[in-house]
Write a protein that holds these residues in place. Structure first.
Motif, PDB file in Angstrom:
ATOM      1  N   ILE A 212       0.679  62.206  88.773  1.00  0.00           N
ATOM      2  CA  ILE A 212      -0.114  62.926  87.781  1.00  0.00           C
ATOM      3  C   ILE A 212       0.689  63.077  86.493  1.00  0.00           C
ATOM      4  N   ARG A 213       1.952  63.490  86.593  1.00  0.00           N
ATOM      5  CA  ARG A 213       2.810  63.618  85.412  1.00  0.00           C
ATOM      6  C   ARG A 213       2.958  62.270  84.712  1.00  0.00           C
ATOM      7  N   LEU A 216      -0.341  61.566  82.871  1.00  0.00           N
ATOM      8  CA  LEU A 216      -0.513  62.469  81.740  1.00  0.00           C
ATOM      9  C   LEU A 216       0.382  62.065  80.576  1.00  0.00           C
ATOM     10  N   SER A 221      -6.111  62.164  80.169  1.00  0.00           N
ATOM     11  CA  SER A 221      -6.404  63.591  80.114  1.00  0.00           C
ATOM     12  C   SER A 221      -6.552  64.139  81.528  1.00  0.00           C
ATOM     13  N   ARG A 222      -6.533  65.475  81.609  1.00  0.00           N
ATOM     14  CA  ARG A 222      -6.677  66.090  82.937  1.00  0.00           C
ATOM     15  C   ARG A 222      -8.065  65.822  83.513  1.00  0.00           C
ATOM     16  N   ARG A 223      -9.058  65.629  82.634  1.00  0.00           N
ATOM     17  CA  ARG A 223     -10.401  65.311  83.122  1.00  0.00           C
ATOM     18  C   ARG A 223     -10.440  63.902  83.709  1.00  0.00           C
ATOM     19  N   VAL A 227      -8.060  66.936  87.236  1.00  0.00           N
ATOM     20  CA  VAL A 227      -7.056  67.983  87.435  1.00  0.00           C
ATOM     21  C   VAL A 227      -7.476  69.208  86.651  1.00  0.00           C
ATOM     22  N   LYS A 231      -3.474  73.585  87.035  1.00  0.00           N
ATOM     23  CA  LYS A 231      -2.683  72.517  87.661  1.00  0.00           C
ATOM     24  C   LYS A 231      -1.986  71.682  86.597  1.00  0.00           C
ATOM     25  N   GLU A 232      -2.688  71.440  85.489  1.00  0.00           N
ATOM     26  CA  GLU A 232      -2.083  70.669  84.406  1.00  0.00           C
ATOM     27  C   GLU A 232      -0.881  71.400  83.828  1.00  0.00           C
ATOM     28  N   LYS A 236       3.018  70.213  83.834  1.00  0.00           N
ATOM     29  CA  LYS A 236       3.798  70.064  82.610  1.00  0.00           C
ATOM     30  C   LYS A 236       5.082  70.882  82.665  1.00  0.00           C
TER      31      LYS A 236
END
Length: 361
Positions: A212-213, A216, A221-223, A227, A231-232, A236
């Motif tokens: 995920i990191r 990102l 994007s988190r969408r 996520v 959580k985002e 981070k």
């Protein structure tokens, strides 16, 4: 040494006989297809299938000896989700099971796969294209069935089916490939241990936050990653923490390297340091001589006599004897006659008076 030309053998009529050559079996060449393998519905694939003589049953002996007069049509199937080296090795084994093989690869569509096995990562088009670009595939069969039957085998003129030898059970059957094994149309391949689509997905799930990191940081994007906001933010923060942690480790490594370098320099110069210290502060060092010299100057300034006595003591201690006096100094000079006979009192005074009186006169 002379050499004579080789003489050819002649037959009964006197003409040279022809040498008989051993007959070599004809090895049919597989039609080479440049680019990705065709689909079974393409014109090229249909043309190749129509040229196949399927009027006789191909045996394993014929396939191994390459005496059938055509390529052996071998069929292998699968889902081939996230196509990896295990899939490629399976197709390689199927391609090399006989000397001259035309390999058909069946790929199940999304609807059948989701029903029988579950959701896939790649959709059917992506899986078709992945298999098409494998060097071992000669043809890709789309919408491959989960259960093989006689009609499918005859329509594609399949001689053998290649699959691993593990029994695959289904409704009403403990082994889907049993009927092919009974007919001698099954060839076994070996699974590649340690690699499978399930293993790859498990690795991704295990390091979920890391991936995920990663995405990102690459602009997703988190969408896009499904996520939530909290959580985002957590991910981070973890990323910043990991970055700071890595920098701290690098700093510690640099400090350790610097310390090791200083220690090496100290070890190299330690002998020089010890020698300089002993020369300065040792029993006969520079400091000791400086103190003794200062004490001597101080004593000389306070008491010169004492200094002379100390010098004599130093001379005697060093074994030196005082210089003996000369003859003149050892024997005193005898007084003269005038000095030895003192003038009687009164005579001298009269003479002085006479002299004084005469002067007055």
């Amino acid at each position: 040494m002379s050499t004579s030309p080789r003489k050819r053998k002649h037959d009964k009529n006197g003409s040279p006989s022809k040498r008989k050559r051993k007959a070599t079996p004809e090895v049919p060449m597989i039609r080479q297809v440049l680019g990705p393998a065709p689909f079974d519905t393409d014109e090229l694939a249909e043309e190749i299938c129509n040229e196949v003589d399927y009027s006789f049953k191909m045996t394993k002996e014929m396939a191994e000896a390459n005496t059938a007069g055509r390529p052996v049509r071998v069929y292998a199937d699968g889902i081939y989700d996230m196509f990896h080296s295990g899939h490629a090795r399976q197709l390689m084994q199927a391609k090399l099971v006989f000397p001259n093989v035309y390999l058909l690869v069946g790929v199940c569509d999304d609807k059948l796969t989701n029903k029988m096995k579950g959701r896939t990562v790649m959709n059917e088009k992506e899986r078709y294209e992945a298999v098409r670009h494998c060097r071992y595939a000669d043809e890709v069969v789309q919408n491959a069935p989960w259960f093989l039957d006689e009609d499918f085998i005859e329509r594609h003129k399949i001689d053998f089916v290649a699959h691993d030898d593990l029994p695959y059970s289904a409704a009403g059957s403990n082994d889907l490939y049993k009927w092919l094994k009974d007919k001698g149309m099954f060839v076994a391949t070996q699974r590649t241990e340690g690699i499978s689509t399930t293993d790859v997905i498990a690795r991704i799930i295990k390091d979920y936050d890391m991936y995920i990191r990663r995405n990102l940081s690459r602009g997703y994007s988190r969408r896009d990653l499904n996520v939530g906001f909290m959580k985002e933010q957590k991910i981070k923060f973890q990323e910043k923490y990991e970055t700071l942690k890595d920098k701290s480790k690098e700093l510690l490594v640099k400090m350790e390297d610097k310390g090791q370098e200083l220690l090496r320099n100290w070890q190299e110069k330690s002998a020089e340091f010890v020698d300089n210290f002993l020369e300065m502060f040792g029993r006969e060092g520079t400091i000791k001589h400086w103190i003794d010299s200062s004490k001597a100057h101080l004593v000389r300034a306070i008491s010169p006599t004492r200094q002379l006595d100390s010098d004599d003591e130093e001379d005697s201690a060093s074994g030196l004897s005082p210089t003996p006096p000369s003859d003149d100094e050892s024997s005193p000079t005898p007084p003269s006659d005038d000095e030895s006979s003192p003038t009687p009192p009164g005579d001298g005074d009269d003479e002085e008076e006479d002299g004084v009186n005469s002067n007055d006169q």
